[in-house]
Design a protein around this motif. Structure first.
Motif, PDB file in Angstrom:
ATOM      1  N   ILE A 297       0.840  -1.197   0.000  1.00 42.89           N
ATOM      2  CA  ILE A 297       0.000   0.000   0.000  1.00 42.89           C
ATOM      3  C   ILE A 297       0.877   1.250   0.000  1.00 42.89           C
ATOM      4  CG2 ILE A 297      -1.663   1.349   1.357  1.00 42.89           C
ATOM      5  CD1 ILE A 297      -2.879  -1.308   2.293  1.00 42.89           C
ATOM      6  N   VAL A 298       1.927   1.231   0.822  1.00 43.01           N
ATOM      7  CA  VAL A 298       2.883   2.351   0.866  1.00 43.01           C
ATOM      8  C   VAL A 298       3.561   2.520  -0.490  1.00 43.01           C
ATOM      9  CG1 VAL A 298       5.117   3.087   1.819  1.00 43.01           C
ATOM     10  CG2 VAL A 298       3.319   2.251   3.348  1.00 43.01           C
ATOM     11  N   LEU A 299       3.964   1.412  -1.102  1.00 46.97           N
ATOM     12  CA  LEU A 299       4.639   1.474  -2.401  1.00 46.97           C
ATOM     13  C   LEU A 299       3.723   2.046  -3.473  1.00 46.97           C
ATOM     14  CD1 LEU A 299       7.441   0.640  -3.571  1.00 46.97           C
ATOM     15  CD2 LEU A 299       6.331  -1.437  -4.402  1.00 46.97           C
ATOM     16  N   PHE A 300       2.427   1.760  -3.363  1.00 49.88           N
ATOM     17  CA  PHE A 300       1.463   2.253  -4.347  1.00 49.88           C
ATOM     18  C   PHE A 300       1.255   3.761  -4.230  1.00 49.88           C
ATOM     19  CE2 PHE A 300      -2.908   3.399  -5.482  1.00 49.88           C
ATOM     20  CZ  PHE A 300      -2.986   2.921  -6.786  1.00 49.88           C
ATOM     21  N   PHE A 301       1.196   4.269  -3.027  1.00 46.92           N
ATOM     22  CA  PHE A 301       0.808   5.670  -2.831  1.00 46.92           C
ATOM     23  C   PHE A 301       1.976   6.667  -2.812  1.00 46.92           C
ATOM     24  CE2 PHE A 301      -3.167   3.767  -1.159  1.00 46.92           C
ATOM     25  CZ  PHE A 301      -4.083   4.552  -1.847  1.00 46.92           C
ATOM     26  N   PHE A 302       3.197   6.198  -2.562  1.00 48.60           N
ATOM     27  CA  PHE A 302       4.306   7.148  -2.375  1.00 48.60           C
ATOM     28  C   PHE A 302       5.494   6.845  -3.286  1.00 48.60           C
ATOM     29  CE2 PHE A 302       1.985   6.739   1.644  1.00 48.60           C
ATOM     30  CZ  PHE A 302       1.608   8.069   1.854  1.00 48.60           C
ATOM     31  N   ASP A 303       6.235   7.906  -3.665  1.00 46.04           N
ATOM     32  CA  ASP A 303       7.354   7.770  -4.598  1.00 46.04           C
ATOM     33  C   ASP A 303       8.679   8.308  -4.065  1.00 46.04           C
ATOM     34  OD1 ASP A 303       5.707   6.652  -6.585  1.00 46.04           O
ATOM     35  OD2 ASP A 303       5.117   8.642  -7.305  1.00 46.04           O
ATOM     36  N   ALA A 308      11.248   3.705   0.060  1.00 43.48           N
ATOM     37  CA  ALA A 308      11.989   2.439   0.002  1.00 43.48           C
ATOM     38  C   ALA A 308      12.289   1.918   1.402  1.00 43.48           C
ATOM     39  CB  ALA A 308      13.283   2.637  -0.788  1.00 43.48           C
ATOM     40  N   PHE A 309      12.632   2.829   2.314  1.00 35.35           N
ATOM     41  CA  PHE A 309      12.953   2.427   3.683  1.00 35.35           C
ATOM     42  C   PHE A 309      11.707   1.940   4.423  1.00 35.35           C
ATOM     43  CE2 PHE A 309      16.421   5.117   2.398  1.00 35.35           C
ATOM     44  CZ  PHE A 309      17.531   4.586   3.028  1.00 35.35           C
ATOM     45  N   VAL A 310      10.579   2.631   4.218  1.00 37.22           N
ATOM     46  CA  VAL A 310       9.326   2.232   4.860  1.00 37.22           C
ATOM     47  C   VAL A 310       8.836   0.907   4.277  1.00 37.22           C
ATOM     48  CG1 VAL A 310       6.935   2.868   5.320  1.00 37.22           C
ATOM     49  CG2 VAL A 310       8.705   4.635   5.317  1.00 37.22           C
ATOM     50  N   PHE A 311       8.878   0.802   2.946  1.00 40.79           N
ATOM     51  CA  PHE A 311       8.440  -0.411   2.250  1.00 40.79           C
ATOM     52  C   PHE A 311       9.217  -1.627   2.732  1.00 40.79           C
ATOM     53  CE2 PHE A 311       9.514  -3.224  -1.399  1.00 40.79           C
ATOM     54  CZ  PHE A 311       8.285  -3.858  -1.532  1.00 40.79           C
ATOM     55  N   THR A 370       3.206  -1.020 -14.411  1.00 41.64           N
ATOM     56  CA  THR A 370       4.055  -0.149 -13.596  1.00 41.64           C
ATOM     57  C   THR A 370       4.266  -0.797 -12.225  1.00 41.64           C
ATOM     58  OG1 THR A 370       2.193   1.062 -12.636  1.00 41.64           O
ATOM     59  CG2 THR A 370       3.074   1.867 -14.747  1.00 41.64           C
ATOM     60  N   VAL A 371       5.147  -0.213 -11.442  1.00 42.06           N
ATOM     61  CA  VAL A 371       5.364  -0.691 -10.073  1.00 42.06           C
ATOM     62  C   VAL A 371       4.063  -0.602  -9.278  1.00 42.06           C
ATOM     63  CG1 VAL A 371       6.571  -0.236  -7.899  1.00 42.06           C
ATOM     64  CG2 VAL A 371       7.793  -0.053 -10.065  1.00 42.06           C
ATOM     65  N   ASP A 372       3.295   0.462  -9.494  1.00 41.06           N
ATOM     66  CA  ASP A 372       2.017   0.635  -8.788  1.00 41.06           C
ATOM     67  C   ASP A 372       1.033  -0.469  -9.145  1.00 41.06           C
ATOM     68  OD1 ASP A 372       3.134   2.895  -7.732  1.00 41.06           O
ATOM     69  OD2 ASP A 372       2.054   4.297  -9.031  1.00 41.06           O
ATOM     70  N   ASP A 373       1.001  -0.840 -10.432  1.00 36.32           N
ATOM     71  CA  ASP A 373       0.098  -1.913 -10.878  1.00 36.32           C
ATOM     72  C   ASP A 373       0.470  -3.237 -10.205  1.00 36.32           C
ATOM     73  OD1 ASP A 373      -1.201  -0.146 -12.597  1.00 36.32           O
ATOM     74  OD2 ASP A 373       0.136  -0.609 -14.272  1.00 36.32           O
ATOM     75  N   ILE A 374       1.762  -3.497 -10.140  1.00 42.50           N
ATOM     76  CA  ILE A 374       2.234  -4.745  -9.526  1.00 42.50           C
ATOM     77  C   ILE A 374       1.932  -4.750  -8.029  1.00 42.50           C
ATOM     78  CG2 ILE A 374       4.297  -6.112  -9.009  1.00 42.50           C
ATOM     79  CD1 ILE A 374       5.467  -5.121 -11.666  1.00 42.50           C
ATOM     80  N   ALA A 375       1.997  -3.578  -7.400  1.00 44.22           N
ATOM     81  CA  ALA A 375       1.656  -3.470  -5.975  1.00 44.22           C
ATOM     82  C   ALA A 375       0.191  -3.840  -5.742  1.00 44.22           C
ATOM     83  CB  ALA A 375       1.937  -2.056  -5.475  1.00 44.22           C
ATOM     84  N   VAL A 376      -0.688  -3.454  -6.665  1.00 38.78           N
ATOM     85  CA  VAL A 376      -2.110  -3.783  -6.553  1.00 38.78           C
ATOM     86  C   VAL A 376      -2.319  -5.294  -6.665  1.00 38.78           C
ATOM     87  CG1 VAL A 376      -4.374  -3.571  -7.654  1.00 38.78           C
ATOM     88  CG2 VAL A 376      -2.917  -1.551  -7.403  1.00 38.78           C
ATOM     89  N   VAL A 377      -1.640  -5.925  -7.619  1.00 39.74           N
ATOM     90  CA  VAL A 377      -1.735  -7.381  -7.785  1.00 39.74           C
ATOM     91  C   VAL A 377      -1.272  -8.087  -6.511  1.00 39.74           C
ATOM     92  CG1 VAL A 377      -0.832  -9.372  -9.058  1.00 39.74           C
ATOM     93  CG2 VAL A 377      -1.423  -7.274 -10.295  1.00 39.74           C
ATOM     94  N   SER A 378      -0.156  -7.638  -5.968  1.00 42.61           N
ATOM     95  CA  SER A 378       0.391  -8.248  -4.754  1.00 42.61           C
ATOM     96  C   SER A 378      -0.535  -8.062  -3.556  1.00 42.61           C
ATOM     97  CB  SER A 378       1.767  -7.630  -4.440  1.00 42.61           C
ATOM     98  OG  SER A 378       2.652  -7.771  -5.529  1.00 42.61           O
TER      99      SER A 378
END
Length: 389
Positions: A297-303, A308-311, A370-378
């Motif tokens: 969720i963090v990876l999806f919403f923030f850039d 990276a540290f929070v994720f 995108t990375v965001d799309d993959i985050a949604v799948v995960s």
């Protein structure tokens, strides 16, 4: 808390989990760019090769891994050591796609598969009352490597050719691990157990055979949760260069953020060890993947780079729980007599999950996700598996 023999068994587990790093996805992912550049292959091609080699290693692990139930532990550990040393040497000889496939197969089978299987099975079988604490200290070996290796490898790759690094790894394994095994577990046998006054509880557990386990519906529900971490984290680890580029982070951001992953993984390791001994693994399972869900969720919403540290920090929390629960849960549910064959199956499934994650991520990247799309799948997978649990 631990006497001399207990300490030796735990130290053996620590060393073997540390050296299992050579076959772990986070470590091999550090060489992704160098290998792709040398062989002129794409992310998707690398992912397919990595996944197919990992899949083959998982199938072999089901058969070879069960032999730990029948062979002296010292002899088994020596066999695994020689195999890992050869795998590291072979990895330094990669000059074609075919050799890349064989090299990854050998590294995944010997490193991630057999090294971690040997360590966790030995610890889980020997310890009873303090199994949680023993596993937490043992798995600190891998966490230590995850803290040290990424930044160290990024630095070493600037001064040493990557093929020569793998030659150094091969020699190091062949020197360190046989000596460690001889000093720590030479006299350990299959029936060695932790001495305590509470073994009656352990004896009363039904000793399940593997054929019985695969007929138990609980095995599949628990496994679906256990496998979330391997396939999701492996995908991000192997394609960390893609994530880094997509998010616009600097070249050292992910390598540095592995430190937050390692620190929180270690803290959770020790916490979960005490909690498991107090409350049992089954009561803690439901909490294992909640931080992992929060991480995507963090990876999806923030850039921003701090993402990276929070994720990776949140992933580390789930990883700390998963490393312990992945061994202690099966011992609690199914006993320790046939634990080697059961663990061979679950470790093979874990390795298979990493193959699935690598192939899926590589395919999704190649078709434009995108990375965001993959985050949604995960995130969707994690949520559904939690509901089932």
């Amino acid at each position: 808390m631990f006497n001399s023999l207990k300490f030796k068994v735990i130290l053996f587990g620590f060393i073997f989990t540390f050296f299992s790093s050579f076959g772990q996805s986070y470590f091999l992912g550090l060489f992704n760019s160098s290998i792709r550049e040398a062989l002129s292959i794409t992310h998707g091609q690398f992912g397919s090769i990595y996944a197919s080699a990992t899949l083959c290693s998982s199938l072999l692990l089901i058969w070879v891994g069960k032999k730990i139930d029948d062979v002296n532990i010292f002899k088994f550990a020596f066999f695994v050591t020689v195999l890992l040393s050869f795998a590291c040497f072979f990895f330094s000889r990669i000059t074609s796609v075919f050799l890349l496939f064989v090299a990854i197969f050998l590294m995944r089978f010997s490193g991630q598969g057999m090294m971690s299987h040997t360590a966790s099975t030995t610890i889980s079988r020997y310890f009873t009352r303090t199994r949680g604490k023993a596993l937490s200290i043992s798995w600190f070996g891998l966490s230590s490597a995850e803290f040290i290796m990424p930044v160290l490898m990024v630095y070493l790759l600037t001064i040493i050719d990557w093929q020569n690094l793998w030659l150094i790894f091969s020699i190091t394994v062949l020197i360190v691990l046989p000596i460690a095994s001889f000093l720590l577990i030479k006299n350990l046998n299959l029936d060695s157990r932790e001495a305590n006054d509470e073994n009656i509880k352990e004896v009363e557990i039904k000793q399940w055979k593997r054929i019985e386990v695969i007929k138990d519906y609980r095995f599949y529900i628990i496994s679906s949760n256990m496998l979330a971490m391997p396939w999701i984290f492996t995908g991000f680890a192997v394609f960390q260069s893609f994530v880094q580029t997509s998010k616009g982070w600097g070249p050292y951001v992910i390598a540095q953020s592995f430190m937050s992953y390692s620190i929180l993984s270690v803290l959770t390791l020790f916490l979960s060890g005490f909690l498991i001994d107090k409350f049992t693994s089954r009561k803690l399972l439901i909490y294992m993947n909640i931080p992992l869900l929060l991480s995507v969720i963090v990876l999806f919403f923030f850039d921003t780079p701090v993402t990276a540290f929070v994720f990776l920090g949140l992933v580390g929390i789930s990883n700390g729980f998963a490393n312990i629960l992945g061994s202690s849960t099966w011992a609690e549910l199914y006993g320790v007599k046939y634990l080697g064959s059961i663990k061979a199956l679950t470790t093979a499934l874990m390795v298979f999950a990493t193959a699935f994650g690598t192939a899926l991520f590589g395919y999704l990247i190649d078709i434009g996700f995108t990375v965001d799309d993959i985050a949604v799948v995960s995130g969707t997978y994690i949520f559904v598996s939690l509901i089932l649990l």
